[in-house]
Enzyme design. Structure first.
Site, short mmCIF file in Angstrom:
data_model
loop_
_atom_site.label_atom_id
_atom_site.label_comp_id
_atom_site.label_asym_id
_atom_site.label_seq_id
_atom_site.Cartn_x
_atom_site.Cartn_y
_atom_site.Cartn_z
N LYS A 76 -12.81 9.00 16.14
CA LYS A 76 -12.98 10.42 15.91
C LYS A 76 -13.52 11.13 17.15
O LYS A 76 -14.36 10.59 17.87
CB LYS A 76 -13.94 10.63 14.74
N ASN A 84 -19.01 2.95 4.37
CA ASN A 84 -19.85 2.55 5.49
C ASN A 84 -21.30 2.62 5.05
O ASN A 84 -21.80 3.69 4.69
CB ASN A 84 -19.63 3.46 6.70
N ARG A 130 -24.23 2.88 6.21
CA ARG A 130 -25.09 3.31 7.31
C ARG A 130 -24.84 4.79 7.57
O ARG A 130 -23.96 5.38 6.95
CB ARG A 130 -24.77 2.50 8.58
N GLU A 168 -12.91 2.88 2.52
CA GLU A 168 -14.04 1.96 2.60
C GLU A 168 -15.33 2.74 2.43
O GLU A 168 -15.34 3.98 2.45
CB GLU A 168 -14.08 1.25 3.97
N ARG A 186 -17.43 15.25 20.16
CA ARG A 186 -17.91 14.09 20.91
C ARG A 186 -17.52 14.26 22.38
O ARG A 186 -16.34 14.29 22.72
CB ARG A 186 -17.32 12.80 20.35
N GLU A 234 0.83 -1.19 0.00
CA GLU A 234 0.00 0.00 0.00
C GLU A 234 0.88 1.25 0.00
O GLU A 234 1.97 1.25 0.56
CB GLU A 234 -0.90 0.03 1.24
N LYS A 235 0.35 2.30 -0.60
CA LYS A 235 1.06 3.57 -0.62
C LYS A 235 1.12 4.14 0.80
O LYS A 235 0.12 4.15 1.52
CB LYS A 235 0.35 4.56 -1.54
N HIS A 238 -8.45 12.59 7.13
CA HIS A 238 -9.55 11.65 6.93
C HIS A 238 -10.75 12.46 6.45
O HIS A 238 -11.32 13.25 7.20
CB HIS A 238 -9.87 10.94 8.25
#
Length: 286
Positions: free
Chosen positions: A62, A114, A116, A112, A160, A25-26, A33
């Site tokens: 996060k 998600n 949902r 990826e 959060r 992987e690079k 993100h």
């Protein structure tokens, strides 16, 4: 060292799976993100609601998210959002979803999808004036999103509020809340469940609430976030409130120079030991 690592990995793969194929992987040194919110129905319609920056993380979880991601060129943002919407059409996806990427030096690298709603979907709701939960349910009932009116306004940031001790490696802090007062005001939203007397146990996720602020600009949202965090009172247990305010005051946040390793490098966060991982496990939220 690399050659030895490749040889060892191939040997392990061959022994475990009967296939010695490996891939590389690079390496991204200090990526951000960045994710794109999408909505897609069963009638062939798909839309994107631009992006969110979720780079401020501790142990890959996060704690601050904002929309839109600062510093991403508008043309590139539109291009990536449309590609995500087109992908939903091609795979026949239905419902709400999020495409997640690492972003560095003007390039996006897919992580990826998600399938949902994300915890941080609220910053997108604040900018668009939409209820994504309601929209997701309507799609499930067969409604079309063809007539969605999408107009993004201003800047939104989510915090959060976790029952954790930032001075002790952000470890969970079960206990009883002895005093609870939420901030209020125009462009302020609190999604929470706690009150005075609430007991925070180690059996469940330690997220107490989500504080979301909106402003006509990023600076207004940042200033409002600091004010709300300073007004937020949770007594009896350590929380992330103060450290979240400290993060907003750093020159790196002000100048949009954050990345996924920023908290580890600046707030003395280390990897957990095995016995700590066990006690922290209930708090895993993407």
């Amino acid at each position: 060292a690399l050659l030895n690592s490749v040889a060892m990995t191939k040997a392990e793969a061959e022994a475990a799976f009967g296939n010695a194929t490996v891939y590389m992987e690079k390496f991204l040194e200090k990526p951000r993100h960045v994710e794109f919110q999408v909505m897609s129905d069963q009638h062939g319609n798909a839309v994107h609601l631009w992006d969110r920056d979720c780079s401020l993380q501790r142990r890959h979880q996060k704690i601050i998210e904002e929309a839109p991601a600062p510093g991403v060129p508008t043309r590139l943002r539109d291009k990536m959002g449309q590609r995500c919407a087109d992908a939903c059409k091609k795979i026949g996806y239905r419902g709400a979803g999020t495409f997640e990427f690492l972003y560095e030096n003007g390039e996006f690298f897919f992580i990826e999808m998600n399938t949902r709603l994300q915890v941080e979907h609220t910053v997108t709701e604040m900018r668009y004036g939409l209820d994504l939960v309601k929209g997701q349910i309507k799609i499930a009932l067969g409604h079309s999103i063809e007539d969605y009116e999408l107009e993004a306004r201003g800047h939104s940031i989510e915090f959060r509020i976790n029952a954790e001790d930032p001075s002790n490696n952000f470890l969970p802090t079960p206990g009883t809340i002895t005093e609870y007062r939420e901030p209020t005001g125009n462009g302020v939203r609190v999604d929470g469940w706690a009150r005075t007397g609430t007991q925070i146990t180690h059996f469940y996720d330690n997220l107490i609430s989500k504080l979301i602020v909106w402003g006509v600009s990023r600076e207004e949202a940042r200033s409002k976030g600091i004010r709300c965090l300073e007004e937020y009172v949770i007594g009896g247990i350590p929380t992330t409130i103060n450290v979240l305010a400290d993060i907003l005051k750093t020159k790196e946040f002000v100048n949009s120079q954050i990345h996924v390793k920023f908290l580890e490098e600046n707030f003395e966060i280390r990897e957990l030991e095995e016995d700590e991982v066990i006690s922290d496990r209930p708090s895993k939220v993407n």
